[in-house]
Design an enzyme around this catalytic site. Structure first.
Site, mmCIF file in Angstrom:
data_model
loop_
_atom_site.group_PDB
_atom_site.id
_atom_site.type_symbol
_atom_site.label_atom_id
_atom_site.label_comp_id
_atom_site.label_asym_id
_atom_site.label_seq_id
_atom_site.Cartn_x
_atom_site.Cartn_y
_atom_site.Cartn_z
ATOM 1 N N ASP A 96 8.100 8.246 5.560
ATOM 2 C CA ASP A 96 7.176 7.242 5.017
ATOM 3 C C ASP A 96 6.419 6.472 6.091
ATOM 4 O O ASP A 96 6.649 6.662 7.280
ATOM 5 C CB ASP A 96 7.958 6.293 4.093
ATOM 6 N N TRP A 124 5.779 5.754 -8.860
ATOM 7 C CA TRP A 124 5.247 4.399 -8.938
ATOM 8 C C TRP A 124 6.412 3.446 -8.734
ATOM 9 O O TRP A 124 7.388 3.483 -9.447
ATOM 10 C CB TRP A 124 4.486 4.128 -10.234
ATOM 11 N N ASN A 175 -5.591 2.040 -15.434
ATOM 12 C CA ASN A 175 -5.231 1.710 -14.057
ATOM 13 C C ASN A 175 -5.278 2.990 -13.232
ATOM 14 O O ASN A 175 -4.929 4.064 -13.714
ATOM 15 C CB ASN A 175 -3.822 1.122 -13.991
ATOM 16 N N TYR A 185 0.086 6.912 -6.120
ATOM 17 C CA TYR A 185 1.538 7.057 -6.084
ATOM 18 C C TYR A 185 1.842 8.518 -5.757
ATOM 19 O O TYR A 185 1.425 9.406 -6.508
ATOM 20 C CB TYR A 185 2.176 6.709 -7.433
ATOM 21 N N ARG A 186 2.566 8.749 -4.687
ATOM 22 C CA ARG A 186 2.839 10.122 -4.262
ATOM 23 C C ARG A 186 3.612 10.895 -5.334
ATOM 24 O O ARG A 186 4.312 10.298 -6.164
ATOM 25 C CB ARG A 186 3.637 10.106 -2.964
ATOM 26 N N GLU A 239 -9.682 -0.110 -11.606
ATOM 27 C CA GLU A 239 -10.087 0.420 -10.303
ATOM 28 C C GLU A 239 -11.425 1.150 -10.380
ATOM 29 O O GLU A 239 -12.168 1.193 -9.397
ATOM 30 C CB GLU A 239 -9.018 1.360 -9.743
HETATM 31 C C1 LIG Z 1 -1.313 7.017 1.290
HETATM 32 C C2 LIG Z 1 -0.682 6.025 0.363
HETATM 33 C C3 LIG Z 1 0.429 6.380 -0.376
HETATM 34 C C4 LIG Z 1 1.029 5.488 -1.251
HETATM 35 N N1 LIG Z 1 2.118 5.890 -1.977
HETATM 36 C C5 LIG Z 1 2.667 5.047 -2.873
HETATM 37 C C6 LIG Z 1 3.739 5.475 -3.692
HETATM 38 O O1 LIG Z 1 4.210 6.605 -3.586
HETATM 39 N N2 LIG Z 1 4.244 4.602 -4.595
HETATM 40 C C7 LIG Z 1 3.736 3.341 -4.746
HETATM 41 O O2 LIG Z 1 4.206 2.606 -5.606
HETATM 42 N N3 LIG Z 1 2.725 2.898 -3.966
HETATM 43 C C8 LIG Z 1 2.168 3.727 -3.047
HETATM 44 N N4 LIG Z 1 1.123 3.311 -2.271
HETATM 45 C C9 LIG Z 1 0.629 1.929 -2.424
HETATM 46 C C10 LIG Z 1 -0.165 1.764 -3.692
HETATM 47 O O3 LIG Z 1 -1.172 2.732 -3.794
HETATM 48 C C11 LIG Z 1 -0.775 0.377 -3.756
HETATM 49 O O4 LIG Z 1 0.284 -0.547 -3.816
HETATM 50 C C12 LIG Z 1 -1.702 0.178 -4.950
HETATM 51 O O5 LIG Z 1 -2.256 -1.115 -4.891
HETATM 52 C C13 LIG Z 1 -1.001 0.365 -6.243
HETATM 53 O O6 LIG Z 1 -1.926 0.240 -7.296
HETATM 54 P P1 LIG Z 1 -1.588 -0.616 -8.588
HETATM 55 O O7 LIG Z 1 -1.629 -2.067 -8.162
HETATM 56 O O8 LIG Z 1 -2.689 -0.292 -9.535
HETATM 57 O O9 LIG Z 1 -0.253 -0.215 -9.065
HETATM 58 C C14 LIG Z 1 0.515 4.194 -1.385
HETATM 59 C C15 LIG Z 1 -0.602 3.826 -0.636
HETATM 60 C C16 LIG Z 1 -1.198 4.719 0.227
HETATM 61 C C17 LIG Z 1 -2.386 4.304 1.026
HETATM 62 MN MN LIG Z 2 -4.246 -1.467 -10.303
#
Ligand SMILES: Cc1cc2nc3c(=O)[nH]c(=O)nc-3n(C[C@H](O)[C@H](O)[C@H](O)COP(=O)(O)O)c2cc1C
Ligand SMILES: [Mn+2]
Length: 530
Positions: A330, A200, A182, A186-187, A281
């Site tokens: 945020d 996450w 995956n 996640y910051r 992805e």
């Molecule tokens: C700039 C940016 C920062 C993000 N930061 C976070 C974060 O810190 N934690 C989080 O859970 N999702 C964050 N997201 C949202 C996730 O990237 C998004 O939900 C993504 O679909 C998660 O991937 P996953 O489904 O594979 O877990 C962020 C999105 C963007 C565009």
């Molecule tokens: Mn995913």
């Protein structure tokens, strides 16, 4: 013609007049945010309107960073509708949606001719799967002993942030059950030279991989039916069936994580896409760029990362370690609160020579992430229609920060259908977070907020037409009764039918007749009103 890497993408931005190189010295601490925030709000070329105009100033390449003489920093790369199209190499995001629809339309072939017709499509699909290669630019420099996360110009974004944050990391993990990878964005809050927070959120795939590792480490001892929602420390401190896993009796173990920074745009975008866990992805990125993503194996962990990444952080999170993360300014326009998250420990850094660090800032919309979200909205519409066939169009206004407001239009065919659609959205992947859904009839253009306001509010009897429900909410929601859990609201703003108990006459919309319009058209010039 997929972009080879971040540098190729930067060159494309430059030749499209979408990049500004900045040679004035700037500080990654706060100053870059203030500059980028102002640029995000400048009028853009070919941008879609938001409630506050049509913003989207250029992408910025900072070339003179205080304290980082050999670094450059790219920011706002996706920060306009035009650049989002450029990133995905389309004239309109509907092209991506159409390509997805074509693949979804593929039905079982009925005969020989059907099979032959399918061949080009299947051949095309072969182009999407990632390819593992033996080496790549991200291995130009391999740092095994002497390295620091602060070798890079990591931003401190806002004054009250808990520290400096890596804001555009593609976090790679592996599902211990299926072996599938995956990539999620996640910051990461940098705590010191070697450790960072791993933010996450609980409902994301990286977090699920972590929980699965935790379940395995505890071999089911105390974790069956436990409350996984809070923290692993909580879980381990709880008792279940008499077996107590106290803090001194931790399951231990670690989970490998790799982080790619400065990836080409299809990979970066794929990391934010709310894809089902079954779809890697890397495959999505391959589909978007119509060329496989080339991967290399990491040095110290069993994971693969894009070969052309500018920077790769390799490491692990301990299963029994959490640390306070945040606050962080945020994308809601407010600071998200401190909370406990796992800690990333770096074991190795590989990178290109003089790497270009890529970053984003989030804050009051409109900002860069808004345009990424808009792209998700367009691209996911055909997939949403698969499970909600009556759906006509959707709009997630940028100021609704994606989880707060979704406006949908539907073709209504039976009583109560608007409520059925709400429930479908609340059970659809990350759309479950939607705090407010407004459902209108198909004749309403959901992209026109003025029209939605006029019609939706005219058409509702609030007590009758508002539906409340309870469920998971976004971790960033600061108003919900509990973190991650709260209420949501749906507004049925469709025209009410007698079969829904509405027996009063429904008025007609005011429209001029064609004859009079034609008459005035003829006289219009003469009237001299324009
Ligand atoms: C700039 C940016 C920062 C993000 N930061 C976070 C974060 O810190 N934690 C989080 O859970 N999702 C964050 N997201 C949202 C996730 O990237 C998004 O939900 C993504 O679909 C998660 O991937 P996953 O489904 O594979 O877990 C962020 C999105 C963007 C565009
Ligand atoms: Mn995913």
């Amino acid at each position: 013609m997929a972009y080879d890497d971040l540098r190729d993408w930067i060159a494309a931005l430059d030749s499209a007049g979408e990049l500004k190189k900045i040679r004035t010295e700037v500080d990654p601490v706060l100053e870059i945010t203030e500059i980028t925030d102002r640029v995000s709000k400048l009028p853009g070329k070919g941008s879609q309107p938001t409630l506050r105009g049509a913003p989207g100033g250029p992408a910025l390449l900072f070339q003179n960073l205080k304290g980082y003489p050999s670094s450059q920093l790219l920011i706002n790369q996706f920060g306009s509708a035009r650049r989002m199209n450029l990133a995905l190499e389309v004239n309109s995001l509907d092209e991506v949606a159409d390509r997805i629809s074509q693949f979804m339309d593929m039905k079982s072939p009925q005969g020989f001719l059907d099979k032959v017709k399918m061949l080009p499509m299947l051949a095309e699909m072969g182009k999407f799967f990632p390819k593992t290669v033996s080496s790549g630019p991200c291995k130009e420099v391999i740092k095994r002993d002497k390295f620091s996360l602060l070798d890079f110009p990591v931003l401190k974004c806002w004054p009250k942030d808990g520290g400096r944050f890596i804001t555009l990391p593609c976090v790679v993990t592996r599902d211990p059950k299926t072996g599938k990878r995956n990539v999620g964005m996640y910051r990461m809050q940098v705590y010191d030279e070697r450790t960072a927070g791993m933010h996450w959120q609980r409902q994301k795939i990286g977090a699920e991989h972590y929980r699965e590792m935790l379940r395995r480490a505890a071999s089911g001892k105390a974790l069956e039916g436990e409350d996984f929602s809070r923290t692993s420390v909580d879980i381990m401190a709880r008792s279940s069936g008499g077996a107590v896993l106290a803090l001194g009796d931790r399951p231990g173990g670690r989970m490998e994580v790799a982080v790619a920074i400065g990836t080409e745009p299809a990979v970066t975008f794929a990391a934010i896409v709310p894809a089902p866990a079954e779809v890697e992805e890397y495959l999505i990125a391959g589909f978007l760029r119509q060329k496989p993503v080339e991967l290399v194996r990491c040095e110290t962990v069993d994971l693969e990362v894009p070969a052309t990444s500018e920077i790769v952080l390799e490491g692990y999170v301990n299963l029994d370690e959490l640390r306070s993360e945040g606050p962080f300014g945020d994308h809601t326009g407010f600071y998200s609160l401190e909370d406990l998250y796992p800690v990333f420990h770096t074991t190795c850094i590989t990178q290109r020579r003089n790497p270009i660090y890529s970053a984003t800032i989030v804050g009051k919309p409109p900002m860069e992430d808004g345009w990424m979200g808009k792209a998700v909205e367009r691209i996911f519409l055909p997939m949403m229609k698969l499970s909600i066939p009556e759906l006509v169009d959707i709009n997630l206004p940028i100021e609704g920060v994606f989880h707060n407001l979704m406006i949908v239009s539907i073709r209504k065919s039976y009583p109560g259908q608007a409520r059925k659609v709400m429930n479908a959205i609340w059970s659809l992947g990350q759309a479950m977070f939607t705090k407010c859904i407004i459902v209108v009839d198909e004749v309403v253009n959901v992209q026109d907020i003025g029209e939605v306001t006029l019609k939706a509010l005219n058409h509702i009897d609030p007590e009758r037409d508002i539906q409340f429900t309870l469920g998971p909410v976004d971790s960033l929601d600061h108003a919900s009764r509990l973190p991650d859990y709260g209420s949501k609201m749906g507004i049925d703003a469709t025209r009410k039918w007698p079969s829904e108990g509405f027996t009063r006459p429904w008025p007609e919309e005011i429209l001029m007749d064609e004859k009079t319009k034609a008459l005035v058209d003829k006289k219009w010039k003469e009237l001299g009103l324009e």
